[in-house]
Design an enzyme around this catalytic site. Structure first.
Site, mmCIF file in Angstrom:
data_model
loop_
_atom_site.group_PDB
_atom_site.id
_atom_site.type_symbol
_atom_site.label_atom_id
_atom_site.label_comp_id
_atom_site.label_asym_id
_atom_site.label_seq_id
_atom_site.Cartn_x
_atom_site.Cartn_y
_atom_site.Cartn_z
ATOM 1 N N ARG A 1 0.927 -1.233 -0.001
ATOM 2 C CA ARG A 1 -0.047 -0.117 0.069
ATOM 3 C C ARG A 1 0.814 1.134 0.071
ATOM 4 O O ARG A 1 0.399 2.304 -0.270
ATOM 5 C CB ARG A 1 -0.874 0.022 1.271
ATOM 6 N N HIS B 1 1.960 -23.972 8.438
ATOM 7 C CA HIS B 1 3.551 -24.435 8.392
ATOM 8 C C HIS B 1 3.901 -25.416 9.460
ATOM 9 O O HIS B 1 4.619 -25.865 9.095
ATOM 10 C CB HIS B 1 4.095 -22.918 8.599
ATOM 11 N N LYS C 1 6.372 -28.894 8.534
ATOM 12 C CA LYS C 1 7.647 -29.355 8.988
ATOM 13 C C LYS C 1 8.085 -30.670 8.945
ATOM 14 O O LYS C 1 7.293 -31.616 8.398
ATOM 15 C CB LYS C 1 7.581 -28.966 10.473
ATOM 16 N N GLU D 1 5.857 -22.259 24.102
ATOM 17 C CA GLU D 1 6.638 -21.168 23.893
ATOM 18 C C GLU D 1 7.199 -20.463 24.989
ATOM 19 O O GLU D 1 6.223 -20.175 26.066
ATOM 20 C CB GLU D 1 5.892 -20.321 22.885
ATOM 21 N N ASP E 1 -5.499 -19.502 17.880
ATOM 22 C CA ASP E 1 -4.024 -19.360 17.309
ATOM 23 C C ASP E 1 -3.283 -20.707 17.029
ATOM 24 O O ASP E 1 -2.839 -20.910 16.004
ATOM 25 C CB ASP E 1 -3.251 -18.490 18.181
ATOM 26 N N HIS F 1 -3.448 -25.471 13.961
ATOM 27 C CA HIS F 1 -2.210 -26.428 13.935
ATOM 28 C C HIS F 1 -2.378 -27.897 14.576
ATOM 29 O O HIS F 1 -2.020 -28.959 14.184
ATOM 30 C CB HIS F 1 -0.846 -25.805 14.465
ATOM 31 N N LYS G 1 1.914 -19.741 25.899
ATOM 32 C CA LYS G 1 2.716 -18.705 25.763
ATOM 33 C C LYS G 1 3.482 -18.338 27.140
ATOM 34 O O LYS G 1 2.981 -18.505 28.186
ATOM 35 C CB LYS G 1 2.350 -17.450 25.169
ATOM 36 N N LYS H 1 10.374 -24.211 25.305
ATOM 37 C CA LYS H 1 9.985 -23.955 23.747
ATOM 38 C C LYS H 1 9.948 -25.410 23.400
ATOM 39 O O LYS H 1 10.810 -26.281 23.190
ATOM 40 C CB LYS H 1 10.600 -22.949 23.063
#
Length: 468
Positions: free
Chosen positions: A50, A186, A190, A224, A243, A248, A337, A342
């Site tokens: 933009r 995604h 993996k 995470e 999320d 996922h 989170k 992780k």
């Protein structure tokens, strides 16, 4: 799947090329593919923004995201030379018409039969108007008789709830065929996740015990250490359940537990994934309090500047699969989170058939950070006494293979060019995933009951500590 498509000319149109996702993931993936000679020789990248930005702006941080030790300036220059920038008003149909005319000129200078990909690396709220305008101005059709139908790549979230997901899919199907739509997950791209199907179906030793007679429970987790990392607006609209779990983790569960397809081809794999998801029992409204757990880390409300926020940063669901293969096996999906570590993994815990003091056999697919597969078995300890202990048999990609595994976005791009939809979620899978968690979203939206505070760096919330 058509591997020859990697040899065909390609026009890649990236909406949001200056955004965080494109900068951190998409452009580095294109860099690695170019370095490995995995992109068509005749490639043209059209970056849509933009704002009035230059190629220098677009590639300014590529070295940082690729890494200094791996960086080759000649590859960056190659991508620069293949890139043009277009400034657009994303709600003006005239700009879409002008873009199409520009693409027609580009494709006329390429060999016959060029492919065209549109990558929407943009906030999800912009999906619907852009998809509609692309369709209404002719971007959904081939520009020549020998060209493939254009393909559209979109990032999650695919809707905000079941109703909005249906609306988004209706708009997509109004302007693009389902075979043209590639919904990116995604996690599924993996390396370890791709290996699950090979591991299960090409090793009869495990396939024969892949059922409720031998497996005690299954856990799919994504932890995470970081918090929301400045993504306040996104996370306030999304939360951990939407999320990670809706997209996922349910996809990972489907791949782990689906029945063996007739062939390991895209259509058959999607059919079995959908059959499995249809067997997952949605959590009923009266079971939400006992079958789910939600939490919010201390300090989150300060980060989002909302002291009344009820958005969960941790979510845990207990599910069950109502089919002959898995009936009675508890399924745990968990994400959070600001936790102690992780870690993303799928853990298969087997039943104990004798001494209850033995630790369970456990098979773990490690998705990140250390990709591989671990099998925990019982063995006799060295010595005269007949004492047993657990030992691990470990397969690690870094040690077993002398090649760098492809990053998820590299595989996403290549498969989209090939026209292989195996690693992309179908419309039916997306809708079923929303149906599974619909009542959880509804109950959680009614107030803060059950929302538990937990300290950053901990293992998550405890049920006994209510945050009223």
């Amino acid at each position: 799947m058509n591997y020859d498509r990697l040899k065909k000319p390609l026009v890649l149109v990236i909406f949001g090329i200056t955004g965080d996702l494109a900068q951190r993931k998409l452009l580095p993936a294109l860099y690695q593919l170019a370095k490995a000679h995995e992109l068509p020789e005749e490639l043209h990248i059209v970056g849509v923004s933009r704002r009035d930005v230059t190629k220098d702006d677009v590639y300014a941080k590529l070295r940082d995201f690729v890494g200094e030790s791996d960086f080759d300036s000649s590859i960056e220059q190659l991508l620069r030379d293949k890139t043009d920038m277009v400034q657009m008003n994303l709600v003006d149909p005239n700009d879409y018409t002008a873009l199409l005319e520009r693409l027609q000129v580009l494709e006329s200078n390429l060999e016959d039969g060029a492919s065209r990909l549109y990558y929407l690396s943009i906030p999800s709220q912009a999906f619907t108007p852009i998809i509609r305008l692309l369709g209404e101005t002719g971007h959904n059709a081939p520009l020549s008789g020998n060209a493939d139908a254009p393909r559209l790549l979109i990032e999650k979230p695919f809707g905000y709830d079941l109703v909005s997901a249906k609306d988004l899919i209706a708009v997509l199907h109004e302007h693009f065929g389902e075979g043209q739509v590639y919904r990116i997950d995604h996690y599924v791209a993996k390396e370890t996740v791709q290996n699950i199907l090979t591991f299960r179906f090409q090793n009869p030793l495990f396939e024969s015990v892949w059922n409720s007679a031998h497996i005690d429970h299954i856990a799919v987790v994504a932890y995470e250490k970081i918090g929301i990392e400045g993504r306040a607006n996104f996370y306030e609209q999304t939360g951990a359940l939407r999320d990670l779990i809706q997209s996922h983790l349910l996809q990972l569960l489907a791949i782990t537990t689906m029945a063996k397809p007739v062939q390991l081809e895209s259509d058959e794999i999607h059919a079995e994934k959908l059959r499995l998801l249809n067997a997952v029992l949605p959590i009923a409204a009266d079971k939400v309090a006992t079958a789910t757990l939600r939490g919010q880390y201390v300090g989150y409300r300060d980060e989002v500047s909302n002291q009344d926020s009820l958005v969960e940063t941790y979510a845990r669901l207990e599910l069950s699969i109502d089919n002959d293969q898995w009936r009675g096996v508890p399924i745990i999906l968990e994400t959070g989170k600001a936790l102690a570590e992780k870690l993303t993994e799928i853990s298969i815990s087997f039943k104990q058939h004798d001494d209850v003091g033995f630790r369970r056999n456990r098979l773990t697919f490690r998705i990140q950070p250390k990709e591989g597969i671990t099998l925990r078995l019982q063995t006799k300890r060295p010595g005269i006494q007949n004492h047993t202990d657990s030992a691990e048999m470990d397969f690690d990609y870094a040690h077993s293979f002398n090649e760098r595994p492809a990053e998820a976005y590299e595989r996403v791009i290549v498969d989209a060019i090939r026209g292989d939809q195996t690693l992309f979620a179908s419309a039916a899978e997306v809708l079923r995933s929303w149906e599974i968690i619909e009542q959880v979203l509804e109950q959680w939206s009614r107030g803060d009951s059950g929302l538990i505070a937990y300290e950053p760096g901990s293992n998550g919330p405890e049920r006994s500590s209510q945050n009223g």
